[in-house]
Scaffold this motif. Structure first.
Motif, mmCIF file in Angstrom:
data_model
loop_
_atom_site.group_PDB
_atom_site.id
_atom_site.type_symbol
_atom_site.label_atom_id
_atom_site.label_comp_id
_atom_site.label_asym_id
_atom_site.label_seq_id
_atom_site.Cartn_x
_atom_site.Cartn_y
_atom_site.Cartn_z
ATOM 1 N N LYS A 69 0.811 -1.217 0.000
ATOM 2 C CA LYS A 69 0.000 0.000 0.000
ATOM 3 C C LYS A 69 0.846 1.271 0.000
ATOM 4 C CE LYS A 69 -3.817 -2.289 2.395
ATOM 5 N NZ LYS A 69 -4.679 -2.320 3.604
ATOM 6 N N HIS A 70 2.149 1.118 0.210
ATOM 7 C CA HIS A 70 3.027 2.285 0.268
ATOM 8 C C HIS A 70 3.825 2.487 -1.023
ATOM 9 C CE1 HIS A 70 2.155 2.581 4.532
ATOM 10 N NE2 HIS A 70 2.477 1.306 4.673
ATOM 11 N N PRO A 77 1.115 2.614 -13.379
ATOM 12 C CA PRO A 77 0.716 3.445 -12.227
ATOM 13 C C PRO A 77 -0.795 3.501 -12.022
ATOM 14 C CG PRO A 77 2.445 4.527 -13.477
ATOM 15 C CD PRO A 77 2.023 3.341 -14.289
ATOM 16 N N SER A 78 -1.566 3.410 -13.102
ATOM 17 C CA SER A 78 -3.018 3.478 -12.962
ATOM 18 C C SER A 78 -3.584 2.273 -12.232
ATOM 19 C CB SER A 78 -3.667 3.585 -14.348
ATOM 20 O OG SER A 78 -3.350 2.448 -15.137
ATOM 21 N N ALA A 79 -2.771 1.202 -12.086
ATOM 22 C CA ALA A 79 -3.232 0.007 -11.379
ATOM 23 C C ALA A 79 -3.272 0.203 -9.874
ATOM 24 C CB ALA A 79 -2.339 -1.190 -11.725
ATOM 25 N N GLY A 80 -2.652 1.287 -9.397
ATOM 26 C CA GLY A 80 -2.664 1.551 -7.962
ATOM 27 C C GLY A 80 -1.498 0.893 -7.244
ATOM 28 N N PRO A 81 -1.699 0.438 -6.012
ATOM 29 C CA PRO A 81 -0.599 -0.140 -5.227
ATOM 30 C C PRO A 81 -0.001 -1.376 -5.902
ATOM 31 C CG PRO A 81 -2.491 0.327 -3.827
ATOM 32 C CD PRO A 81 -2.961 0.489 -5.251
ATOM 33 N N ARG A 82 1.264 -1.583 -5.661
ATOM 34 C CA ARG A 82 1.968 -2.741 -6.209
ATOM 35 C C ARG A 82 1.394 -4.022 -5.609
ATOM 36 N NH1 ARG A 82 4.705 -4.683 -10.527
ATOM 37 N NH2 ARG A 82 6.688 -5.713 -10.032
ATOM 38 N N GLN A 83 0.977 -4.950 -6.473
ATOM 39 C CA GLN A 83 0.419 -6.222 -6.036
ATOM 40 C C GLN A 83 1.290 -7.363 -6.556
ATOM 41 O OE1 GLN A 83 -3.959 -6.681 -6.136
ATOM 42 N NE2 GLN A 83 -3.999 -4.780 -7.329
ATOM 43 N N LEU A 84 1.508 -8.333 -5.700
ATOM 44 C CA LEU A 84 2.371 -9.461 -6.041
ATOM 45 C C LEU A 84 1.692 -10.780 -5.684
ATOM 46 C CD1 LEU A 84 5.710 -8.109 -4.506
ATOM 47 C CD2 LEU A 84 5.079 -8.060 -6.933
ATOM 48 N N MET A 85 1.938 -11.783 -6.501
ATOM 49 C CA MET A 85 1.537 -13.144 -6.177
ATOM 50 C C MET A 85 2.792 -13.934 -5.813
ATOM 51 S SD MET A 85 -1.716 -13.123 -6.348
ATOM 52 C CE MET A 85 -1.997 -14.886 -6.125
ATOM 53 N N VAL A 86 2.702 -14.666 -4.716
ATOM 54 C CA VAL A 86 3.856 -15.390 -4.186
ATOM 55 C C VAL A 86 3.440 -16.822 -3.850
ATOM 56 C CG1 VAL A 86 5.634 -15.458 -2.395
ATOM 57 C CG2 VAL A 86 4.730 -13.242 -3.174
ATOM 58 N N SER A 87 4.209 -17.792 -4.332
ATOM 59 C CA SER A 87 3.994 -19.190 -3.956
ATOM 60 C C SER A 87 4.914 -19.531 -2.799
ATOM 61 C CB SER A 87 4.280 -20.121 -5.137
ATOM 62 O OG SER A 87 3.380 -19.899 -6.203
ATOM 63 N N MET A 88 4.335 -19.916 -1.676
ATOM 64 C CA MET A 88 5.106 -20.298 -0.503
ATOM 65 C C MET A 88 5.228 -21.820 -0.452
ATOM 66 S SD MET A 88 5.846 -17.387 0.859
ATOM 67 C CE MET A 88 6.704 -18.142 2.254
ATOM 68 N N ASP A 217 10.453 -5.184 -4.590
ATOM 69 C CA ASP A 217 9.454 -6.251 -4.452
ATOM 70 C C ASP A 217 9.889 -7.255 -3.383
ATOM 71 O OD1 ASP A 217 7.889 -5.205 -6.506
ATOM 72 O OD2 ASP A 217 8.509 -6.699 -8.001
ATOM 73 N N ILE A 218 11.136 -7.704 -3.481
ATOM 74 C CA ILE A 218 11.630 -8.738 -2.574
ATOM 75 C C ILE A 218 11.676 -8.238 -1.138
ATOM 76 C CG2 ILE A 218 13.559 -10.246 -2.015
ATOM 77 C CD1 ILE A 218 11.998 -10.987 -4.588
ATOM 78 N N SER A 219 12.162 -7.028 -0.947
ATOM 79 C CA SER A 219 12.221 -6.492 0.421
ATOM 80 C C SER A 219 10.827 -6.384 1.027
ATOM 81 C CB SER A 219 12.916 -5.128 0.431
ATOM 82 O OG SER A 219 14.302 -5.266 0.189
ATOM 83 N N PHE A 220 9.838 -6.016 0.204
ATOM 84 C CA PHE A 220 8.456 -5.952 0.688
ATOM 85 C C PHE A 220 7.970 -7.343 1.076
ATOM 86 C CE2 PHE A 220 3.967 -6.539 -0.669
ATOM 87 C CZ PHE A 220 3.371 -5.895 0.419
ATOM 88 N N VAL A 221 8.259 -8.348 0.258
ATOM 89 C CA VAL A 221 7.854 -9.708 0.585
ATOM 90 C C VAL A 221 8.489 -10.150 1.897
ATOM 91 C CG1 VAL A 221 8.040 -12.129 -0.131
ATOM 92 C CG2 VAL A 221 7.382 -10.378 -1.800
ATOM 93 N N ILE A 222 9.759 -9.849 2.077
ATOM 94 C CA ILE A 222 10.429 -10.210 3.331
ATOM 95 C C ILE A 222 9.785 -9.487 4.506
ATOM 96 C CG2 ILE A 222 12.610 -10.076 4.613
ATOM 97 C CD1 ILE A 222 14.060 -10.481 1.943
#
Length: 392
Positions: A69-70, A77-88, A217-222
């Motif tokens: 959200k940050h 940019p028009s998509a808004g906040p960065r969204q990620l899909m992650v397989s754990m 992206d990675i730092s946000f996931v961490i």
């Protein structure tokens, strides 16, 4: 000549050469009967099967949808906040959970469309690839090191599934990240599959800027996985935040460098055949270990690896796998072999052997540096792995 000039094309060639039309270990990842049932549902043998993981643990998998959200999406940019899909992927209790699909059919269709325009290969032949992980399996007790994986540019995260499954079977939690708008297609929980926004129109700043974006992206996931108050994963308690590593293929390998340069929580990194457009800082990586694994460029040295090697200031290895190609460090050769797609000229390492070598050396690297387990295979050439050469 840089690695990307010779080998990014090789990765594409693995999937774009003219094809014939296609008709209609020891790990306890899943009981054999379940794989027999899967085979029965694939009577024509169209679906590839990933190699069995080599570790002692069964493997669980859960899919996360994370929203930063940050941070506004850097590519749309028009998509808004960065969204990620992650397989754990994680060590799981044997016999729990259900079969884990390889990828969605729409994501498979888009990947084939991008890599093989006009192909008659059905998307289901790829999406139905047999994996060893179990969806929503109950986790094992204990705390485990975390390894984050980043795929190559234009490729979905699933290209590193066999590596992710193997690391989890060896006792790691693995976060396999899709970088939205940077690959053929990422499917979100609402069923929408977002396609690549920058594949045809390079971003300002080129590949280096993409690698730097991936570091964020990675730092946000961490952040999400190690948050004490509101973790983004229900099994976050499994992760030991003091033991975090990262590996990536192609541009994902370059991103391992940019991530380590920006985030000291990542203690060890691996670059699988990626040109380092974002170079290793002249000041090094703070003494943290790093390993380069690549295919033979025919005697030509990738100048970004040569300069990066000089700047690495901790434990380091530079391995070259003879007879391999740019995609040999991913699932692509396994899929290609089953679907009748020829390997690039000069490839002599079989798909199964390529997976074995990648798993052996990446697993040994993280065992040594995140778990303190001595790994003689990293000390130099060995008779068991004659394809692997060590840079002086």
């Amino acid at each position: 000549m840089t690695r990307i000039r010779r080998t990014a094309a090789a990765a594409v060639l693995t999937l774009v050469l003219p094809l014939p039309a296609v008709a209609a270990g020891t790990a306890l990842a899943a009981p054999a009967s379940e794989h027999s049932a899967a085979a029965a549902s694939d009577p024509y043998g169209l679906h590839p099967e990933l190699p069995r993981p080599t570790g002692p643990h069964a493997v669980g998998r859960e899919i996360l949808h994370l929203v930063d959200k940050h941070r506004q999406d850097p590519w749309v940019p028009s998509a808004g906040p960065r969204q990620l899909m992650v397989s754990m992927y994680y060590p799981a209790r044997l016999g729990t959970g259900g079969p884990a699909p390889y990828m969605t059919t729409e994501a498979a269709r888009l990947m084939l469309q991008l890599k093989l325009p006009g192909t008659t290969i059905p998307a289901e032949a790829v999406s139905g690839t047999h994996t060893w992980a179990r969806s929503d399996a109950r986790p094992e007790h204990g705390r485990f090191p975390l390894v984050v994986l980043s795929p190559g540019f234009t490729m979905p995260r699933t290209e590193l599934t066999s590596l992710a499954e193997d690391l989890a079977s060896r006792g790691y939690v693995v976060a396999l990240v899709d970088h939205t708008y940077e690959n053929s297609g990422t499917t979100f929980p609402d069923g929408q599959t977002l396609t690549c926004a920058i594949c045809d129109t390079p971003s300002t700043g080129g590949p280096g800027a993409i690698a730097e974006s991936r570091a964020r992206d990675i730092s946000f996931v961490i952040d999400e996985l190690t948050s004490r108050r509101h973790p983004g994963w229900q099994y976050a308690h499994m992760i030991d935040p003091r033991r975090i590593g990262m590996a990536g293929h192609s541009l994902g390998g370059d991103a391992a460098v940019t991530t380590m340069a920006a985030d000291k929580r990542v203690r060890a990194g691996v670059n699988l055949d990626g040109t380092m457009f974002a170079p290793v800082p002249a000041t090094g990586l703070g003494g943290r270990p790093f390993m380069l694994v690549g295919h033979d460029l025919g005697g030509v040295v990738d100048d970004t690896w040569a300069s990066g090697w000089a700047n690495l200031d901790g434990w380091k290895r530079w391995l070259t796998v003879s007879g391999s190609n740019h995609a040999s460090f991913t699932d692509v050769p396994v899929l290609a072999e089953k679907l009748g797609i020829p390997e690039p000229p000069g490839t002599t390492v079989s798909a199964q052997r390529a997976v074995q070598i990648t798993r052996t050396y990446v697993g040994a690297f993280f065992d040594l540096h995140l778990r303190g387990i001595p790994e003689p295979v990293l000390d130099g050439p060995s008779a068991a792995n004659p394809e692997v050469g060590f840079h002086p």
